[in-house]
Write a protein that holds these residues in place. Structure first.
Motif, PDB file in Angstrom:
ATOM      1  N   MET A 112     -22.005   3.142  70.443  1.00 33.55           N
ATOM      2  CA  MET A 112     -22.238   2.527  69.129  1.00 33.55           C
ATOM      3  C   MET A 112     -23.432   1.575  69.179  1.00 33.55           C
ATOM      4  SD  MET A 112     -18.243   2.015  67.936  1.00 33.55           S
ATOM      5  CE  MET A 112     -18.431   0.298  67.810  1.00 33.55           C
ATOM      6  N   GLY A 113     -23.805   1.147  70.356  1.00 34.53           N
ATOM      7  CA  GLY A 113     -24.908   0.219  70.540  1.00 34.53           C
ATOM      8  C   GLY A 113     -24.673  -0.575  71.805  1.00 34.53           C
ATOM      9  N   SER A 114     -25.734  -0.913  72.476  1.00 36.97           N
ATOM     10  CA  SER A 114     -25.606  -1.625  73.738  1.00 36.97           C
ATOM     11  C   SER A 114     -24.925  -2.973  73.555  1.00 36.97           C
ATOM     12  CB  SER A 114     -26.978  -1.840  74.372  1.00 36.97           C
ATOM     13  OG  SER A 114     -26.845  -2.576  75.575  1.00 36.97           O
ATOM     14  N   THR A 115     -24.097  -3.323  74.526  1.00 37.43           N
ATOM     15  CA  THR A 115     -23.460  -4.637  74.525  1.00 37.43           C
ATOM     16  C   THR A 115     -24.280  -5.629  75.354  1.00 37.43           C
ATOM     17  OG1 THR A 115     -22.047  -3.957  76.358  1.00 37.43           O
ATOM     18  CG2 THR A 115     -21.131  -3.740  74.124  1.00 37.43           C
ATOM     19  N   GLY A 116     -25.492  -5.236  75.720  1.00 39.51           N
ATOM     20  CA  GLY A 116     -26.418  -6.154  76.376  1.00 39.51           C
ATOM     21  C   GLY A 116     -26.959  -7.105  75.330  1.00 39.51           C
ATOM     22  N   ILE A 117     -26.551  -8.376  75.395  1.00 40.30           N
ATOM     23  CA  ILE A 117     -26.867  -9.333  74.328  1.00 40.30           C
ATOM     24  C   ILE A 117     -28.174 -10.091  74.558  1.00 40.30           C
ATOM     25  CG2 ILE A 117     -24.453  -9.591  73.664  1.00 40.30           C
ATOM     26  CD1 ILE A 117     -24.491 -12.339  75.122  1.00 40.30           C
ATOM     27  N   GLY A 118     -28.824  -9.821  75.679  1.00 40.44           N
ATOM     28  CA  GLY A 118     -30.089 -10.492  75.968  1.00 40.44           C
ATOM     29  C   GLY A 118     -29.938 -11.547  77.045  1.00 40.44           C
TER      30      GLY A 118
ATOM     31  N   ALA B  82     -19.586 -15.553  74.220  1.00 40.20           N
ATOM     32  CA  ALA B  82     -20.998 -15.714  73.826  1.00 40.20           C
ATOM     33  C   ALA B  82     -21.386 -17.190  73.804  1.00 40.20           C
ATOM     34  CB  ALA B  82     -21.236 -15.075  72.462  1.00 40.20           C
ATOM     35  N   LYS B  83     -20.492 -18.050  73.362  1.00 35.08           N
ATOM     36  CA  LYS B  83     -20.778 -19.486  73.308  1.00 35.08           C
ATOM     37  C   LYS B  83     -21.024 -20.055  74.703  1.00 35.08           C
ATOM     38  CE  LYS B  83     -18.877 -23.866  71.758  1.00 35.08           C
ATOM     39  NZ  LYS B  83     -17.694 -24.558  71.245  1.00 35.08           N
ATOM     40  N   ILE B  84     -20.172 -19.695  75.656  1.00 35.04           N
ATOM     41  CA  ILE B  84     -20.323 -20.191  77.026  1.00 35.04           C
ATOM     42  C   ILE B  84     -21.637 -19.712  77.639  1.00 35.04           C
ATOM     43  CG2 ILE B  84     -19.418 -20.023  79.389  1.00 35.04           C
ATOM     44  CD1 ILE B  84     -16.613 -19.770  78.141  1.00 35.04           C
ATOM     45  N   PHE B  85     -21.924 -18.425  77.495  1.00 36.79           N
ATOM     46  CA  PHE B  85     -23.084 -17.833  78.167  1.00 36.79           C
ATOM     47  C   PHE B  85     -24.385 -17.989  77.384  1.00 36.79           C
ATOM     48  CE2 PHE B  85     -19.602 -16.107  80.552  1.00 36.79           C
ATOM     49  CZ  PHE B  85     -20.102 -16.054  81.842  1.00 36.79           C
ATOM     50  N   ARG B  86     -24.322 -18.632  76.237  1.00 35.16           N
ATOM     51  CA  ARG B  86     -25.531 -18.925  75.469  1.00 35.16           C
ATOM     52  C   ARG B  86     -26.319 -20.061  76.123  1.00 35.16           C
ATOM     53  NH1 ARG B  86     -23.960 -19.307  69.749  1.00 35.16           N
ATOM     54  NH2 ARG B  86     -22.432 -20.732  70.600  1.00 35.16           N
ATOM     55  N   GLU B  87     -25.607 -20.893  76.885  1.00 33.21           N
ATOM     56  CA  GLU B  87     -26.225 -22.040  77.534  1.00 33.21           C
ATOM     57  C   GLU B  87     -27.053 -21.593  78.742  1.00 33.21           C
ATOM     58  OE1 GLU B  87     -26.017 -25.157  76.370  1.00 33.21           O
ATOM     59  OE2 GLU B  87     -24.791 -24.405  74.707  1.00 33.21           O
ATOM     60  N   LYS B  88     -28.356 -21.796  78.692  1.00 37.42           N
ATOM     61  CA  LYS B  88     -29.241 -21.348  79.776  1.00 37.42           C
ATOM     62  C   LYS B  88     -28.913 -22.032  81.104  1.00 37.42           C
ATOM     63  CE  LYS B  88     -32.993 -19.751  76.964  1.00 37.42           C
ATOM     64  NZ  LYS B  88     -34.387 -19.456  76.920  1.00 37.42           N
ATOM     65  N   GLN B  89     -28.569 -23.307  81.051  1.00 37.12           N
ATOM     66  CA  GLN B  89     -28.246 -24.030  82.274  1.00 37.12           C
ATOM     67  C   GLN B  89     -26.998 -23.453  82.933  1.00 37.12           C
ATOM     68  OE1 GLN B  89     -30.291 -26.190  83.689  1.00 37.12           O
ATOM     69  NE2 GLN B  89     -28.926 -26.294  85.428  1.00 37.12           N
ATOM     70  N   PHE B  90     -26.009 -23.103  82.118  1.00 38.78           N
ATOM     71  CA  PHE B  90     -24.790 -22.500  82.651  1.00 38.78           C
ATOM     72  C   PHE B  90     -25.113 -21.162  83.315  1.00 38.78           C
ATOM     73  CE2 PHE B  90     -21.057 -19.741  82.199  1.00 38.78           C
ATOM     74  CZ  PHE B  90     -20.139 -20.472  82.942  1.00 38.78           C
ATOM     75  N   CYS B  91     -25.939 -20.358  82.679  1.00 39.65           N
ATOM     76  CA  CYS B  91     -26.308 -19.053  83.245  1.00 39.65           C
ATOM     77  C   CYS B  91     -27.060 -19.219  84.565  1.00 39.65           C
ATOM     78  CB  CYS B  91     -27.131 -18.242  82.243  1.00 39.65           C
ATOM     79  SG  CYS B  91     -26.164 -17.679  80.837  1.00 39.65           S
ATOM     80  N   LYS B  92     -27.893 -20.242  84.666  1.00 36.28           N
ATOM     81  CA  LYS B  92     -28.575 -20.514  85.934  1.00 36.28           C
ATOM     82  C   LYS B  92     -27.561 -20.819  87.032  1.00 36.28           C
ATOM     83  CE  LYS B  92     -33.002 -22.270  84.308  1.00 36.28           C
ATOM     84  NZ  LYS B  92     -33.905 -23.431  84.221  1.00 36.28           N
ATOM     85  N   GLN B  93     -26.544 -21.610  86.696  1.00 35.14           N
ATOM     86  CA  GLN B  93     -25.508 -21.942  87.668  1.00 35.14           C
ATOM     87  C   GLN B  93     -24.729 -20.686  88.071  1.00 35.14           C
ATOM     88  OE1 GLN B  93     -23.717 -25.104  85.184  1.00 35.14           O
ATOM     89  NE2 GLN B  93     -23.863 -26.371  87.028  1.00 35.14           N
ATOM     90  N   VAL B  94     -24.430 -19.827  87.108  1.00 34.68           N
ATOM     91  CA  VAL B  94     -23.719 -18.577  87.392  1.00 34.68           C
ATOM     92  C   VAL B  94     -24.512 -17.746  88.391  1.00 34.68           C
ATOM     93  CG1 VAL B  94     -23.044 -16.339  86.392  1.00 34.68           C
ATOM     94  CG2 VAL B  94     -22.400 -18.473  85.242  1.00 34.68           C
ATOM     95  N   ARG B  95     -25.813 -17.646  88.158  1.00 37.89           N
ATOM     96  CA  ARG B  95     -26.663 -16.830  89.030  1.00 37.89           C
ATOM     97  C   ARG B  95     -26.799 -17.418  90.432  1.00 37.89           C
ATOM     98  NH1 ARG B  95     -29.369 -15.988  83.755  1.00 37.89           N
ATOM     99  NH2 ARG B  95     -29.121 -13.743  83.338  1.00 37.89           N
TER     100      ARG B  95
END
Length: 152
Positions: free
Chosen positions: A54-60, A123-136
């Motif tokens: 139906m469409g990619s779930t890759g949100i960016g 989406a709210k949690i992973f919208r935060e760039k700093q949080f995503c950096k920590q995840v990585r």
């Protein structure tokens, strides 16, 4: 329902090998199938693939939230799987960038309304760039799990 309420340590994988979109979807499905008596890996994979058509779930921003519905699910609560990959892979994301953070959600058919609120909380949690950096930067499954549990 929040991600922290449905994610378990055994469904949290840090630095998984990932070669393709198909392999990642299979891996996510296999981990979730281990939590379900009523569904096998193939059924779960089929539900993810159906949604991806139906469409990619890759949100960016290197993030994807593949999700599927469970018919006749036991247990009757959603299951989440979080995986980071060693290297980002092409996932047909909306921003055309490769993805290295995957948050899969499998929801019982009769809980579609709560499904939407769970997707919003993810989406709210992973919208935060700093949080995503920590995840990585996480080096272990435990570290990744604890980071997500502490997210607000």
């Amino acid at each position: 329902m929040k991600l922290q309420d449905i994610l378990t340590l055994d469904c949290t994988i840090c630095a998984a090998p990932g070669a393709s979109k198909k392999r990642i979807l299979e891996y996510l499905s296999r981990l979730a199938a281990d939590k379900l008596d009523s569904h096998d890996t193939f059924q779960l994979l089929e539900s993810l693939v159906k949604r991806e058509r139906m469409g990619s779930t890759g949100i960016g921003n290197g993030i994807a939230i593949p999700h599927g519905r469970l018919n006749n699910a036991t247990p009757t609560k959603p299951i989440a799987v979080v995986i980071t990959t060693e290297q980002a892979i092409n996932f047909d994301a909306i921003d055309h960038r490769p993805v290295d953070i995957f948050i899969a959600l499998f929801v019982p058919e009769e809980q579609c309304q709560s499904h939407l609120s769970t997707l919003q909380s993810i989406a709210k949690i992973f919208r935060e760039k700093q949080f995503c950096k920590q995840v990585r930067k996480c080096k272990s499954n435990q570290e990744l799990f604890q980071l997500i549990q502490q997210a607000s």
